[in-house]
Design a protein around this motif. Structure first.
Motif, mmCIF file in Angstrom:
data_model
loop_
_atom_site.group_PDB
_atom_site.id
_atom_site.type_symbol
_atom_site.label_atom_id
_atom_site.label_comp_id
_atom_site.label_asym_id
_atom_site.label_seq_id
_atom_site.Cartn_x
_atom_site.Cartn_y
_atom_site.Cartn_z
ATOM 1 N N THR A 195 -4.415 11.630 -0.048
ATOM 2 C CA THR A 195 -5.383 10.543 -0.131
ATOM 3 C C THR A 195 -5.091 9.518 0.955
ATOM 4 O OG1 THR A 195 -5.594 10.858 -2.517
ATOM 5 C CG2 THR A 195 -6.349 8.752 -1.640
ATOM 6 N N LYS A 196 -3.822 9.188 1.109
ATOM 7 C CA LYS A 196 -3.436 8.224 2.135
ATOM 8 C C LYS A 196 -3.645 8.802 3.530
ATOM 9 C CE LYS A 196 -0.075 5.756 -0.688
ATOM 10 N NZ LYS A 196 1.329 5.364 -0.829
ATOM 11 N N ALA A 197 -3.355 10.074 3.723
ATOM 12 C CA ALA A 197 -3.561 10.701 5.025
ATOM 13 C C ALA A 197 -5.037 10.647 5.412
ATOM 14 C CB ALA A 197 -3.070 12.144 5.004
ATOM 15 N N LEU A 198 -5.910 10.942 4.463
ATOM 16 C CA LEU A 198 -7.344 10.909 4.736
ATOM 17 C C LEU A 198 -7.794 9.482 5.046
ATOM 18 C CD1 LEU A 198 -10.054 12.315 4.960
ATOM 19 C CD2 LEU A 198 -10.296 12.101 2.468
ATOM 20 N N GLU A 199 -7.327 8.536 4.269
ATOM 21 C CA GLU A 199 -7.686 7.139 4.511
ATOM 22 C C GLU A 199 -7.208 6.710 5.901
ATOM 23 O OE1 GLU A 199 -7.026 2.765 2.418
ATOM 24 O OE2 GLU A 199 -6.524 4.570 1.301
ATOM 25 N N TYR A 200 -6.009 7.119 6.264
ATOM 26 C CA TYR A 200 -5.468 6.788 7.583
ATOM 27 C C TYR A 200 -6.318 7.413 8.694
ATOM 28 C CZ TYR A 200 -2.222 6.237 11.440
ATOM 29 O OH TYR A 200 -1.660 5.912 12.637
ATOM 30 N N LEU A 201 -6.726 8.656 8.513
ATOM 31 C CA LEU A 201 -7.561 9.313 9.521
ATOM 32 C C LEU A 201 -8.929 8.651 9.647
ATOM 33 C CD1 LEU A 201 -6.638 13.009 8.753
ATOM 34 C CD2 LEU A 201 -6.246 11.822 10.928
ATOM 35 N N LYS A 202 -9.440 8.132 8.560
ATOM 36 C CA LYS A 202 -10.756 7.495 8.582
ATOM 37 C C LYS A 202 -10.706 6.089 9.171
ATOM 38 C CE LYS A 202 -13.047 9.792 4.719
ATOM 39 N NZ LYS A 202 -13.656 9.574 3.399
ATOM 40 N N THR A 203 -9.632 5.341 8.871
ATOM 41 C CA THR A 203 -9.610 3.918 9.220
ATOM 42 C C THR A 203 -8.494 3.518 10.183
ATOM 43 O OG1 THR A 203 -8.176 3.326 7.367
ATOM 44 C CG2 THR A 203 -10.564 3.309 6.964
#
Length: 84
Positions: free
Chosen positions: A58-66
């Protein structure tokens, strides 16, 4: 990490979460994430590598998005990746 690699990783994470929401098998997504993780390891940011190594997807995806992660007070402890 190239833009193509970042996009592939983001899309794979999104597909995995979509499969989870549909209660589908996520094995193929996990294998793809593992492959991409190894591919980007030499050039990915330390923060992204940390999230991927700890399976904090979840954090990896959030990091990739933002480009950063906001800690949500209601995020369950099991999502921090420090637990088996």
């Amino acid at each position: 990490m190239t833009t193509l690699q970042a996009t592939a990783l983001k899309e794979t994470l999104e597909a995995m979460f979509d499969s989870i929401s549909k209660k589908e098998d996520v094995t193929k997504h996990l294998l793809q994430i593992s492959r991409l993780q190894q591919e980007v390891a030499p050039t990915a940011s330390p923060q992204l590598k940390h999230y991927l190594q700890n399976r904090s997807y979840t954090k990896a995806l959030e990091y990739l998005k933002t480009g950063f992660v906001i800690e949500h007070p209601k995020r369950p402890d099991c999502d921090d990746g420090d637990h088996p």
